[in-house]
Design a protein around this motif. Structure first.
Motif, PDB file in Angstrom:
ATOM      1  N   LEU A 105       0.652  -1.035   0.063  1.00  0.00           N
ATOM      2  CA  LEU A 105       0.231   0.050  -0.175  1.00  0.00           C
ATOM      3  C   LEU A 105       1.259   1.797   0.184  1.00  0.00           C
ATOM      4  O   LEU A 105       0.653   2.384  -0.562  1.00  0.00           O
ATOM      5  CB  LEU A 105      -1.111  -0.272   1.370  1.00  0.00           C
ATOM      6  CG  LEU A 105      -2.356  -0.791   1.217  1.00  0.00           C
ATOM      7  CD1 LEU A 105      -2.975  -0.924   2.592  1.00  0.00           C
ATOM      8  CD2 LEU A 105      -3.135  -0.878  -0.013  1.00  0.00           C
ATOM      9  N   VAL A 106       2.045   0.964   1.126  1.00  0.00           N
ATOM     10  CA  VAL A 106       2.923   2.355   0.888  1.00  0.00           C
ATOM     11  C   VAL A 106       3.677   2.357  -0.718  1.00  0.00           C
ATOM     12  O   VAL A 106       3.887   3.433  -0.810  1.00  0.00           O
ATOM     13  CB  VAL A 106       3.845   2.087   2.425  1.00  0.00           C
ATOM     14  CG1 VAL A 106       4.785   3.575   1.649  1.00  0.00           C
ATOM     15  CG2 VAL A 106       2.966   2.428   3.550  1.00  0.00           C
ATOM     16  N   HIS A 107       3.960   1.520  -1.033  1.00  0.00           N
ATOM     17  CA  HIS A 107       4.906   1.448  -1.942  1.00  0.00           C
ATOM     18  C   HIS A 107       3.916   2.057  -2.980  1.00  0.00           C
ATOM     19  O   HIS A 107       4.295   3.059  -3.951  1.00  0.00           O
ATOM     20  CB  HIS A 107       5.126   0.298  -2.702  1.00  0.00           C
ATOM     21  CG  HIS A 107       5.612   0.137  -4.429  1.00  0.00           C
ATOM     22  ND1 HIS A 107       5.381   0.452  -5.439  1.00  0.00           N
ATOM     23  CD2 HIS A 107       7.330   0.084  -3.626  1.00  0.00           C
ATOM     24  CE1 HIS A 107       6.457   0.064  -5.476  1.00  0.00           C
ATOM     25  NE2 HIS A 107       7.175  -0.288  -5.247  1.00  0.00           N
ATOM     26  N   SER A 108       2.562   1.418  -3.123  1.00  0.00           N
ATOM     27  CA  SER A 108       1.607   2.103  -4.588  1.00  0.00           C
ATOM     28  C   SER A 108       1.385   3.746  -4.768  1.00  0.00           C
ATOM     29  O   SER A 108       1.250   4.621  -4.972  1.00  0.00           O
ATOM     30  CB  SER A 108       0.429   1.459  -4.031  1.00  0.00           C
ATOM     31  OG  SER A 108       0.581   0.506  -4.753  1.00  0.00           O
ATOM     32  N   MET A 109       1.393   4.148  -2.663  1.00  0.00           N
ATOM     33  CA  MET A 109       1.095   5.959  -3.058  1.00  0.00           C
ATOM     34  C   MET A 109       2.512   6.713  -3.351  1.00  0.00           C
ATOM     35  O   MET A 109       2.027   7.973  -3.576  1.00  0.00           O
ATOM     36  CB  MET A 109       0.166   5.624  -1.486  1.00  0.00           C
ATOM     37  CG  MET A 109      -0.535   4.804  -0.285  1.00  0.00           C
ATOM     38  SD  MET A 109      -2.245   6.286  -1.573  1.00  0.00           S
ATOM     39  CE  MET A 109      -1.669   7.344  -1.733  1.00  0.00           C
ATOM     40  N   ALA A 110       3.291   5.803  -2.532  1.00  0.00           N
ATOM     41  CA  ALA A 110       4.479   6.360  -2.440  1.00  0.00           C
ATOM     42  C   ALA A 110       4.841   6.328  -4.073  1.00  0.00           C
ATOM     43  O   ALA A 110       5.714   7.657  -4.896  1.00  0.00           O
ATOM     44  CB  ALA A 110       5.333   5.532  -3.293  1.00  0.00           C
ATOM     45  N   TYR A 111       5.148   5.438  -5.300  1.00  0.00           N
ATOM     46  CA  TYR A 111       4.440   5.636  -7.094  1.00  0.00           C
ATOM     47  C   TYR A 111       3.556   7.012  -7.532  1.00  0.00           C
ATOM     48  O   TYR A 111       3.911   7.859  -8.527  1.00  0.00           O
ATOM     49  CB  TYR A 111       4.159   4.105  -7.250  1.00  0.00           C
ATOM     50  CG  TYR A 111       4.990   3.521  -8.627  1.00  0.00           C
ATOM     51  CD1 TYR A 111       5.794   4.796  -9.236  1.00  0.00           C
ATOM     52  CD2 TYR A 111       6.185   2.426  -8.000  1.00  0.00           C
ATOM     53  CE1 TYR A 111       6.592   4.159 -10.311  1.00  0.00           C
ATOM     54  CE2 TYR A 111       6.458   2.215  -9.705  1.00  0.00           C
ATOM     55  CZ  TYR A 111       7.266   3.168  -9.935  1.00  0.00           C
ATOM     56  OH  TYR A 111       7.912   2.789 -10.751  1.00  0.00           O
ATOM     57  N   THR A 119      10.765   6.934   0.113  1.00  0.00           N
ATOM     58  CA  THR A 119       9.771   5.951   0.567  1.00  0.00           C
ATOM     59  C   THR A 119       9.427   5.474  -0.139  1.00  0.00           C
ATOM     60  O   THR A 119       9.494   4.054   0.102  1.00  0.00           O
ATOM     61  CB  THR A 119       8.779   7.397   0.840  1.00  0.00           C
ATOM     62  OG1 THR A 119       9.245   8.405   0.966  1.00  0.00           O
ATOM     63  CG2 THR A 119       7.180   6.905   0.790  1.00  0.00           C
ATOM     64  N   ARG A 120       9.379   4.947  -1.893  1.00  0.00           N
ATOM     65  CA  ARG A 120       9.007   3.549  -2.308  1.00  0.00           C
ATOM     66  C   ARG A 120      10.554   2.241  -2.583  1.00  0.00           C
ATOM     67  O   ARG A 120       9.616   1.092  -2.626  1.00  0.00           O
ATOM     68  CB  ARG A 120       9.100   3.983  -3.916  1.00  0.00           C
ATOM     69  CG  ARG A 120       8.278   3.158  -4.957  1.00  0.00           C
ATOM     70  CD  ARG A 120       7.732   4.031  -6.322  1.00  0.00           C
ATOM     71  NE  ARG A 120       9.350   3.503  -7.023  1.00  0.00           N
ATOM     72  CZ  ARG A 120       9.949   4.634  -7.535  1.00  0.00           C
ATOM     73  NH1 ARG A 120      10.088   5.472  -7.626  1.00  0.00           N
ATOM     74  NH2 ARG A 120      10.908   4.364  -8.610  1.00  0.00           N
ATOM     75  N   SER A 121      11.655   3.016  -2.586  1.00  0.00           N
ATOM     76  CA  SER A 121      12.328   1.624  -2.178  1.00  0.00           C
ATOM     77  C   SER A 121      12.766   0.913  -0.912  1.00  0.00           C
ATOM     78  O   SER A 121      12.279   0.089  -0.800  1.00  0.00           O
ATOM     79  CB  SER A 121      13.667   2.391  -2.420  1.00  0.00           C
ATOM     80  OG  SER A 121      13.987   3.109  -3.843  1.00  0.00           O
TER      81      SER A 121
END
Length: 146
Positions: A105-111, A119-121
């Motif tokens: 979820l965090v990865h998608s939001m960061a993207y 953040t994404r990494s």
């Protein structure tokens, strides 16, 4: 099959992840419409002409987020299903599934929101930890049969 509590927990988080993938696909489609940037000439003709048959950086960002989900969630679905079969502790398994879900979820939001690096990494790396853990545990159980 759903009498296996670990598998039931896995199914819960897996369905949430698949729904998240659908949402990213919908966001991508909506971004195409908003930006009038279509991947196929027939779609661009329907929405204003061939000049809309083009790439847009925001649409491409959504597409990359969706592709990244496919590259990471599909292996999780396999690993989590097999991991559920080796009778792990429910609390440990839930922790694995929850960490992966929240990290994705965090990865998608960061993207999608272009949050600042790393953040994404970091979200990507944190999501890999439970996957590697599940893979190692499964291999340890089945290694004697190889």
């Amino acid at each position: 099959m759903l009498l296996n509590t670990v598998f039931s927990c896995f199914v819960f988080y897996s369905v949430l992840l698949v729904l998240k993938m659908y949402i990213i696909a919908i966001i991508t489609g909506q971004m195409r419409l908003r930006k009038k940037a279509f991947a196929n000439p027939e779609d661009s003709l329907r929405h204003g002409g061939l000049d809309h048959f083009r790439k847009d950086p925001d649409v491409e960002r959504c597409r990359r987020a969706h592709r990244n989900d496919m590259e990471n969630i599909l292996p999780f679905l396999f690993l989590g299903a097999v991991y559920s079969l080796i009778s792990p502790s429910l609390s440990v398994a839930r922790c694995h599934f929850l960490v992966f879900f929240v990290s994705r979820l965090v990865h998608s939001m960061a993207y999608l929101c272009a949050l600042p690096a790393p953040t994404r990494s970091l979200a990507y790396v944190v999501a890999q930890v439970p996957c590697v853990s599940m893979a190692v545990q499964v291999l340890m159980v089945v290694a004697s049969y190889a």
